[in-house]
Design an enzyme around this catalytic site. Structure first.
Site, PDB file in Angstrom:
ATOM      1  N   LYS A   1      -1.076  -0.841  -4.407  1.00  0.00           N
ATOM      2  CA  LYS A   1      -2.308  -0.113  -4.049  1.00  0.00           C
ATOM      3  C   LYS A   1      -1.916   1.335  -3.789  1.00  0.00           C
ATOM      4  O   LYS A   1      -1.033   1.600  -2.964  1.00  0.00           O
ATOM      5  CB  LYS A   1      -2.925  -0.764  -2.811  1.00  0.00           C
ATOM      6  CG  LYS A   1      -3.846   0.112  -1.974  1.00  0.00           C
ATOM      7  CD  LYS A   1      -4.624  -0.738  -0.974  1.00  0.00           C
ATOM      8  CE  LYS A   1      -4.826  -0.018   0.349  1.00  0.00           C
ATOM      9  NZ  LYS A   1      -5.597  -0.808   1.317  1.00  0.00           N
TER      10      LYS A   1
ATOM     11  N   LYS B   1     -10.352  -7.646   7.044  1.00  0.00           N
ATOM     12  CA  LYS B   1      -9.396  -7.346   8.115  1.00  0.00           C
ATOM     13  C   LYS B   1      -9.996  -7.933   9.373  1.00  0.00           C
ATOM     14  O   LYS B   1     -11.100  -7.529   9.788  1.00  0.00           O
ATOM     15  CB  LYS B   1      -9.261  -5.830   8.320  1.00  0.00           C
ATOM     16  CG  LYS B   1      -8.484  -5.101   7.245  1.00  0.00           C
ATOM     17  CD  LYS B   1      -8.478  -3.608   7.558  1.00  0.00           C
ATOM     18  CE  LYS B   1      -7.721  -2.845   6.484  1.00  0.00           C
ATOM     19  NZ  LYS B   1      -8.016  -1.391   6.541  1.00  0.00           N
TER      20      LYS B   1
ATOM     21  N   ASP C   1      -7.260   3.117  -3.146  1.00  0.00           N
ATOM     22  CA  ASP C   1      -7.990   3.101  -1.877  1.00  0.00           C
ATOM     23  C   ASP C   1      -8.292   4.533  -1.451  1.00  0.00           C
ATOM     24  O   ASP C   1      -7.375   5.329  -1.240  1.00  0.00           O
ATOM     25  CB  ASP C   1      -7.136   2.404  -0.807  1.00  0.00           C
ATOM     26  CG  ASP C   1      -7.862   2.272   0.522  1.00  0.00           C
ATOM     27  OD1 ASP C   1      -9.036   2.682   0.621  1.00  0.00           O
ATOM     28  OD2 ASP C   1      -7.243   1.742   1.476  1.00  0.00           O
TER      29      ASP C   1
ATOM     30  N   LYS D   1      -3.008   4.997  -2.421  1.00  0.00           N
ATOM     31  CA  LYS D   1      -3.983   5.760  -1.645  1.00  0.00           C
ATOM     32  C   LYS D   1      -4.374   6.977  -2.470  1.00  0.00           C
ATOM     33  O   LYS D   1      -3.495   7.634  -3.056  1.00  0.00           O
ATOM     34  CB  LYS D   1      -3.339   6.207  -0.327  1.00  0.00           C
ATOM     35  CG  LYS D   1      -3.058   5.051   0.621  1.00  0.00           C
ATOM     36  CD  LYS D   1      -4.354   4.518   1.163  1.00  0.00           C
ATOM     37  CE  LYS D   1      -4.141   3.563   2.312  1.00  0.00           C
ATOM     38  NZ  LYS D   1      -5.429   3.067   2.829  1.00  0.00           N
TER      39      LYS D   1
ATOM     40  N   GLU E   1     -11.236   0.886  -3.646  1.00  0.00           N
ATOM     41  CA  GLU E   1     -11.604   0.503  -2.287  1.00  0.00           C
ATOM     42  C   GLU E   1     -12.261   1.687  -1.562  1.00  0.00           C
ATOM     43  O   GLU E   1     -11.750   2.803  -1.589  1.00  0.00           O
ATOM     44  CB  GLU E   1     -10.319   0.079  -1.559  1.00  0.00           C
ATOM     45  CG  GLU E   1     -10.526  -0.603  -0.240  1.00  0.00           C
ATOM     46  CD  GLU E   1      -9.190  -1.034   0.378  1.00  0.00           C
ATOM     47  OE1 GLU E   1      -8.146  -0.958  -0.305  1.00  0.00           O
ATOM     48  OE2 GLU E   1      -9.203  -1.418   1.543  1.00  0.00           O
TER      49      GLU E   1
ATOM     50  N   GLY F   1      -4.476  -4.767   5.677  1.00  0.00           N
ATOM     51  CA  GLY F   1      -3.423  -4.603   6.683  1.00  0.00           C
ATOM     52  C   GLY F   1      -3.650  -3.329   7.462  1.00  0.00           C
ATOM     53  O   GLY F   1      -4.297  -2.400   6.983  1.00  0.00           O
TER      54      GLY F   1
ATOM     55  N   SER G   1       0.857  -1.174   0.000  1.00  0.00           N
ATOM     56  CA  SER G   1       0.000   0.000   0.000  1.00  0.00           C
ATOM     57  C   SER G   1       0.900   1.233   0.000  1.00  0.00           C
ATOM     58  O   SER G   1       1.778   1.364   0.857  1.00  0.00           O
ATOM     59  CB  SER G   1      -0.872  -0.044   1.261  1.00  0.00           C
ATOM     60  OG  SER G   1      -1.659   1.109   1.357  1.00  0.00           O
TER      61      SER G   1
ATOM     62  N   ASP H   1     -14.125  -1.876   2.572  1.00  0.00           N
ATOM     63  CA  ASP H   1     -13.234  -2.110   3.709  1.00  0.00           C
ATOM     64  C   ASP H   1     -13.960  -1.602   4.966  1.00  0.00           C
ATOM     65  O   ASP H   1     -14.624  -2.384   5.661  1.00  0.00           O
ATOM     66  CB  ASP H   1     -11.911  -1.377   3.466  1.00  0.00           C
ATOM     67  CG  ASP H   1     -10.982  -1.349   4.668  1.00  0.00           C
ATOM     68  OD1 ASP H   1     -11.230  -2.084   5.639  1.00  0.00           O
ATOM     69  OD2 ASP H   1      -9.991  -0.591   4.657  1.00  0.00           O
TER      70      ASP H   1
HETATM   71  O1  NPG Z   1       0.165  -2.745   4.738  1.00  0.00           O
HETATM   72  O2  NPG Z   1      -0.482  -2.902   6.792  1.00  0.00           O
HETATM   73  C1  NPG Z   1      -0.500  -2.345   5.696  1.00  0.00           C
HETATM   74  C2  NPG Z   1      -1.339  -1.106   5.551  1.00  0.00           C
HETATM   75  C3  NPG Z   1      -2.291  -1.183   4.445  1.00  0.00           C
HETATM   76  O3  NPG Z   1      -3.189   0.780   3.474  1.00  0.00           O
HETATM   77  C4  NPG Z   1      -3.194   0.011   4.403  1.00  0.00           C
HETATM   78  N1  NPG Z   1      -3.989   0.170   5.448  1.00  0.00           N
HETATM   79  O4  NPG Z   1      -7.058   1.794   4.872  1.00  0.00           O
HETATM   80  O5  NPG Z   1      -6.420  -0.210   4.584  1.00  0.00           O
HETATM   81  C5  NPG Z   1      -6.212   0.913   4.989  1.00  0.00           C
HETATM   82  C6  NPG Z   1      -4.868   1.281   5.565  1.00  0.00           C
HETATM   83  C7  NPG Z   1      -4.863   1.753   6.968  1.00  0.00           C
HETATM   84  C8  NPG Z   1      -3.685   2.121   7.515  1.00  0.00           C
HETATM   85  C9  NPG Z   1      -5.977   1.839   7.719  1.00  0.00           C
HETATM   86  C10 NPG Z   1      -3.619   2.594   8.798  1.00  0.00           C
HETATM   87  C11 NPG Z   1      -5.903   2.282   9.009  1.00  0.00           C
HETATM   88  C12 NPG Z   1      -4.739   2.691   9.532  1.00  0.00           C
END
Ligand code: NPG
Length: 369
Positions: A162, A264, A190, A164, A215, A292, A136, A240
């Site tokens: 991915k 998740k 996302d 953001k 997403e 994640g 990500s 999500d």
């Molecule tokens: O690789 O662990 C990872 C992070 C992946 O982008 C990621 N997580 O929205 O999914 C999400 C985001 C996230 C990160 C959400 C931090 C909440 C806190």
């Protein structure tokens, strides 16, 4: 296995680089680990709540408090023999707090599996020994910086990117990444709820990039908006934040609010609920992937076990430890040709390294059962 006590550990772990999303910037993790000590084994669970309630309503201080004051007293009252499969129903009278509930359930599940020598992956029905790793990529300060970051991750071996996105950082960065890395790169975006239905025509501009999915474009509670948006754009919608449990997942699919689900375990209350969502999606032919939450090796190990189930047909946000941390609390997860090995040992298959745990610890609280 009879539970004897619980230890709540808080750890401070700086991230290797700031991670910016549409809801904020993370620079360090304030990690809450739940350790369950049983007669024959010790189990671990990681609470994925962040420092602030920006991704969802949960946050780590609140999770710590609800575990101490509301969840553990109810579980203790259920007795020392309580099984992981009973945790959700014992705690059901407490509304919400899925991340806090998941952390406890995982620690009890881990302790129970270690006591009988079975891996979490095997107990959930895992079908592979390694899982494909996606990464990500946070919102960058420039397109050239983003291209360099993505190039670096591809050189590391990640098999899916991915990006953001948020209003003002969407079509242009996606176009630049597609242009630079070609049409075959598995690419998805996302939004973390950053758009409204009024942005439908704008989001349809992403259709030409052949994305795997978009997403969570709209608000957490807006299933009907997502169903509407799904009729107006070609890019498949993945949810999500909206998917807080099995019932919502089924409702979202029935209403056409999404065609893919990011699972998740923390967000849905634990690995058992996560498996139930997987099973329903698998039966319906709906692709799922493992999300994640910047987990340490403790949470990552359990995620990788989950991602080994057969319905996880898309690469997950199951990156290597070094994507986030210079020093992980467990032995680091490392990429091997774009994959992570599924831990084969009992339970989650990993444990904190005692000296590292001690170094990272900011507080420790022992609670007798
Ligand atoms: O690789 O662990 C990872 C992070 C992946 O982008 C990621 N997580 O929205 O999914 C999400 C985001 C996230 C990160 C959400 C931090 C909440 C806190």
């Amino acid at each position: 296995m009879r539970i004897q006590r619980v230890v709540l550990h808080r750890l401070a772990m700086p991230l290797v680089s700031p991670f910016r999303t549409s809801f904020g910037t993370e620079t360090a993790r304030d990690v809450l680990l739940v350790e369950v000590e049983g007669t024959d084994s010790i189990g671990w669970g990681e609470c994925v709540a962040m420092s602030e309630p920006l991704y969802s309503s949960e946050y780590v201080e609140g999770a710590h408090s609800v575990i101490r004051s509301h969840l553990l007293p109810r579980l203790c009252a259920a007795g020392p023999d309580v099984k992981a499969e009973e945790v959700a129903s014992v705690l059901s009278e407490v509304k919400g707090h899925q991340m806090a509930k998941a952390a406890i359930e995982t620690a009890i599940l881990d302790a129970g599996l270690r006591a009988v020598g079975v891996s979490l992956a095997a107990s959930l029905g895992g079908a592979r020994q390694r899982v494909a790793a996606g990464v990500s990529v946070g919102i960058a300060t420039s397109i050239s910086g983003l291209i360099d970051t993505v190039g670096g991750y591809l050189a590391d071996g990640y098999v899916r990117i991915k990006l953001k996105i948020e209003p003002g950082w969407d079509v242009e960065p996606v176009a630049a990444v597609r242009e630079r890395f070609g049409p075959d790169l598995p690419l998805q975006v996302d939004a973390n709820t950053a758009y409204t239905l009024a942005d439908a025509a704008h989001l349809a501009q992403l259709d030409r990039f052949g994305l795997l999915l978009i997403e969570q474009p709209l608000a957490e509670h807006d299933l009907s908006g997502h169903a509407d948006l799904a009729r107006r754009i070609e890019t498949p919608i993945c949810l999500d934040e909206s998917i807080t449990g099995l019932a919502v997942a089924v409702d979202a699919l029935d209403r056409g609010a999404c065609s893919i689900i990011n699972i998740k375990a923390g967000r849905v209350g634990g690995y058992l609920e996560a498996k139930a969502i997987h099973d329903v999606c698998f039966e319906r032919g709906v692709p799922v992937w493992c999300g994640g939450m910047l987990e340490t090796g403790i949470g990552r190990a359990a995620n990788v076990a989950l991602a080994s189930l057969p319905g996880f047909s898309l690469p997950g946000d199951t990156s290597a430890s070094r994507r986030y941390f210079q020093r992980d609390v467990t032995d680091p997860f490392e990429l091997d040709s774009g994959h992570l090995a599924v831990p084969a040992g009992p339970g989650i298959g990993v444990a904190p390294i005692p000296e590292v745990l001690e170094d990272l610890t900011t507080s420790r609280e022992e609670i007798p059962w």
